[in-house]
Write a protein that holds these residues in place. Structure first.
Motif, PDB file in Angstrom:
ATOM      1  N   MET A   1      15.522  51.132  40.800  1.00 37.09           N
ATOM      2  CA  MET A   1      17.009  50.817  41.190  1.00 37.09           C
ATOM      3  C   MET A   1      17.681  50.352  39.983  1.00 37.09           C
ATOM      4  N   ALA A   2      18.905  50.715  39.145  1.00 39.15           N
ATOM      5  CA  ALA A   2      19.381  49.950  38.148  1.00 39.15           C
ATOM      6  C   ALA A   2      20.459  48.810  38.783  1.00 39.15           C
ATOM      7  N   TYR A   3      20.514  47.742  38.641  1.00 39.95           N
ATOM      8  CA  TYR A   3      21.395  46.822  39.348  1.00 39.95           C
ATOM      9  C   TYR A   3      22.600  46.477  38.100  1.00 39.95           C
ATOM     10  N   ARG A   4      23.808  46.302  38.419  1.00 41.73           N
ATOM     11  CA  ARG A   4      24.928  46.311  37.357  1.00 41.73           C
ATOM     12  C   ARG A   4      25.598  45.155  37.761  1.00 41.73           C
ATOM     13  N   ALA A   5      26.190  44.541  36.776  1.00 40.47           N
ATOM     14  CA  ALA A   5      27.193  43.614  36.883  1.00 40.47           C
ATOM     15  C   ALA A   5      28.177  43.702  35.747  1.00 40.47           C
ATOM     16  N   VAL A   6      29.575  43.480  36.155  1.00 42.08           N
ATOM     17  CA  VAL A   6      30.493  43.684  35.097  1.00 42.08           C
ATOM     18  C   VAL A   6      31.564  42.410  35.262  1.00 42.08           C
ATOM     19  N   PHE A   7      32.434  42.163  34.447  1.00 38.98           N
ATOM     20  CA  PHE A   7      33.676  41.444  34.466  1.00 38.98           C
ATOM     21  C   PHE A   7      34.689  42.211  35.299  1.00 38.98           C
ATOM     22  N   ARG A   8      35.278  41.632  36.274  1.00 39.03           N
ATOM     23  CA  ARG A   8      36.711  41.984  36.752  1.00 39.03           C
ATOM     24  C   ARG A   8      37.478  41.110  36.715  1.00 39.03           C
ATOM     25  N   HIS A  37      29.192  42.359  41.187  1.00 38.65           N
ATOM     26  CA  HIS A  37      27.978  43.014  41.215  1.00 38.65           C
ATOM     27  C   HIS A  37      28.074  44.326  41.942  1.00 38.65           C
ATOM     28  N   ASP A  38      27.109  45.253  41.784  1.00 39.49           N
ATOM     29  CA  ASP A  38      27.091  46.271  42.466  1.00 39.49           C
ATOM     30  C   ASP A  38      26.195  46.046  43.711  1.00 39.49           C
ATOM     31  N   VAL A  39      26.987  45.648  44.654  1.00 39.45           N
ATOM     32  CA  VAL A  39      26.287  45.242  46.061  1.00 39.45           C
ATOM     33  C   VAL A  39      25.566  46.304  46.597  1.00 39.45           C
ATOM     34  N   GLU A  40      26.113  47.680  46.625  1.00 40.90           N
ATOM     35  CA  GLU A  40      25.344  48.608  47.116  1.00 40.90           C
ATOM     36  C   GLU A  40      23.995  48.889  46.590  1.00 40.90           C
ATOM     37  N   TRP A  75      20.548  38.991  41.112  1.00 42.62           N
ATOM     38  CA  TRP A  75      22.065  38.661  41.569  1.00 42.62           C
ATOM     39  C   TRP A  75      22.875  37.840  40.747  1.00 42.62           C
ATOM     40  N   VAL A  76      22.230  37.632  39.470  1.00 45.51           N
ATOM     41  CA  VAL A  76      22.901  36.776  38.620  1.00 45.51           C
ATOM     42  C   VAL A  76      23.327  37.633  37.326  1.00 45.51           C
ATOM     43  N   CYS A  77      22.558  38.208  36.655  1.00 41.69           N
ATOM     44  CA  CYS A  77      22.957  38.823  35.529  1.00 41.69           C
ATOM     45  C   CYS A  77      21.731  39.859  35.133  1.00 41.69           C
ATOM     46  N   PRO A  78      21.816  40.731  35.836  1.00 45.05           N
ATOM     47  CA  PRO A  78      20.507  41.947  35.761  1.00 45.05           C
ATOM     48  C   PRO A  78      20.241  42.681  34.379  1.00 45.05           C
TER      49      PRO A  78
END
Ligand SMILES: *Cc1c(COP(=O)(O)O)cnc(C)c1O
Length: 446
Positions: A1-8, A37-40, A75-78
């Protein structure tokens, strides 16, 4: 599963920005950004599986997961590649039962989280490892960054200089001249940063570094860059992990620019979203009376106005216009927040009194301990509550403060616990007499 994090944007403007973009504010409204983070996708592992994974990695040596920040990497910076990570084994700091000090306050479940026992001696390392790792990956991929820079009250520059040096990245630090401790000034000097000591205060340095980051291809390393907060939020996860995945009743934390309290809240919120915890702690922010804009806002139903910060021994929190104030207020509204303040006398006496029970507190931890004492006295914290005080830096960086206290040179501080060396000739009887007098003094002491 690819985790993702972006600025909002924290104000809710639409759109997201890659964490690789050197932007620090929302391009639409100018408010701060946060890492979302893409919590889903993170829900592909159960809460129990996350706890097991974090426990398996904790303080081991498999790169980079032994760092308690990178042990929680997903959870930090995947998206940071393991070979871009610049880490010097962050987190995993001692959380100890302050039995004797707690007993003095009528508490039997008081804990101190010693974040200052880290590579550069403050909690700032938790966030700096994340920011510098992202910078290194940008540079490795040909991104155009001349240097990383920060304005600092001392500990941010120490941390930035060390991590930039470890990553082979040029660093520039802007410090208010004469307002940081000798140890804090020496740290970036030793690590080879360009150190600019300006005739202004922290807020003045901050204004200049923000301009540099807009105009000069310089990457901003202050905590308005929300990558730092992603690392710092692991302190909440680590506290819960160290308490065998249980939540304390109250967390007390000193606040200046207010990034750390925002990060603490974000850590608890994320654990709650992913089912690791089912309740939230109350959060107490402690400010120096000399630089207390959040305390004043607390008394006005969170209506905030900057103040001019006056000199305080707690120099790392001498900030009148905290950049993360909106995030902090949001956190405090969600966590039954309390803000308390400490005068110069209160912070110095609290630090020294707790030192007498074996600690060695920095002045900022003194502010947190003084706030705890006041809230205990007023019954706002229960005797039986499990309370964690976040100690933010090592007392070893604040020799001037300690010496000034024990030599009774700090303005407005009575120094109740002052303790100075007894200077004696090279003479057995003189030594014996001094010991006898000391024992007699202890027997007659209150
Ligand atoms: C930076 C710092 C603080 C304040 O943290 P903020 O995120 O600015 O509120 C407190 N204590 C120490 C020792 C610090 O270095």
């Amino acid at each position: 599963m690819a985790y993702r994090a972006v600025f909002r944007c924290i104000a809710g403007c639409s759109g997201e920005h890659p964490v690789w973009d050197p932007i620090y504010r929302c391009p639409s409204c100018g408010d701060l950004l946060e890492v979302a983070h893409d919590v889903e996708s993170l829900k592909d592992r159960s809460a129990a599986a996350w706890m097991r994974l974090f426990d398996e990695r904790y303080k081991r040596t498999t790169w980079p997961y032994g760092s308690s920040v990178w042990g929680k990497k997903e959870w930090v910076c995947p998206d940071v590649r393991n070979d871009s990570v610049v880490s010097m084994d962050e987190g995993g700091t001692n959380l100890f039962w302050a039995e004797r000090f707690g007993r003095e306050l009528g508490m039997d479940d008081l804990w101190v989280k010693l974040c200052g026992n880290s590579h550069t001696g403050s909690f700032k390392d938790l966030g700096m490892t994340v920011l510098v790792s992202v910078v290194r990956q940008i540079m490795d991929e040909g991104g155009d960054i001349r240097a990383v820079a920060c304005a600092s009250t001392g500990d941010t520059s120490a941390s930035l200089a060390a991590y930039a040096a470890a990553g082979g990245i040029p660093a520039i630090v802007l410090l208010p001249r004469g307002k940081v401790s000798t140890a804090q000034l020496l740290q970036p000097i030793a690590n080879g940063a360009l150190v600019l000591a300006l005739d202004t205060d922290f807020d003045g340095c901050m204004a200049i570094v923000q301009r540099l980051s807009q105009d000069e291809g310089i990457y901003l390393a202050n905590s308005m860059n929300s990558l730092r907060l992603e690392g710092q939020k692991t302190v909440a996860i680590e506290i819960v992990q160290q308490l065998d995945w249980t939540v304390p009743d109250v967390v007390v934390i000193p606040g200046g620019n207010l990034g750390n309290v925002s990060a603490l809240g974000a850590g608890f919120d994320m654990m709650s979203d992913l089912g690791l915890i089912d309740r939230q702690p109350q959060i107490v922010v402690a400010q120096a009376e000399a630089a207390n804009p959040l305390y004043l806002a607390y008394g006005r139903d969170w209506e905030f106005e900057p103040v001019g910060a006056k000199p305080t021994q707690a120099s790392a929190i001498q900030i009148g216009n905290p950049v993360s104030v909106r995030k902090a207020i949001r956190t405090l509204r969600r966590h039954r927040g309390i803000v308390e303040q400490a005068s110069e006398a209160e912070l110095a006496e609290a630090a020294a009194r707790a030192d007498r029970t074996g600690m060695y507190n920095c002045p900022h931890t003194g502010v947190a301990l003084a706030a705890l004492i006041k809230l205990r006295e007023r019954g706002r914290i229960d005797a039986g509550a499990r309370v964690v005080v976040v100690s933010t830096a090592s007392g070893l960086k604040f020799t001037d403060f300690k010496l000034g206290y024990h030599e009774r040179r700090l303005p407005d501080v009575p120094a109740t616990w002052a303790n100075v060396p007894v200077e004696l000739p090279n003479d057995y009887d003189a030594v014996r007499r001094a010991i006898d007098e000391h024992s007699a003094g202890r027997e007659s002491a209150p």
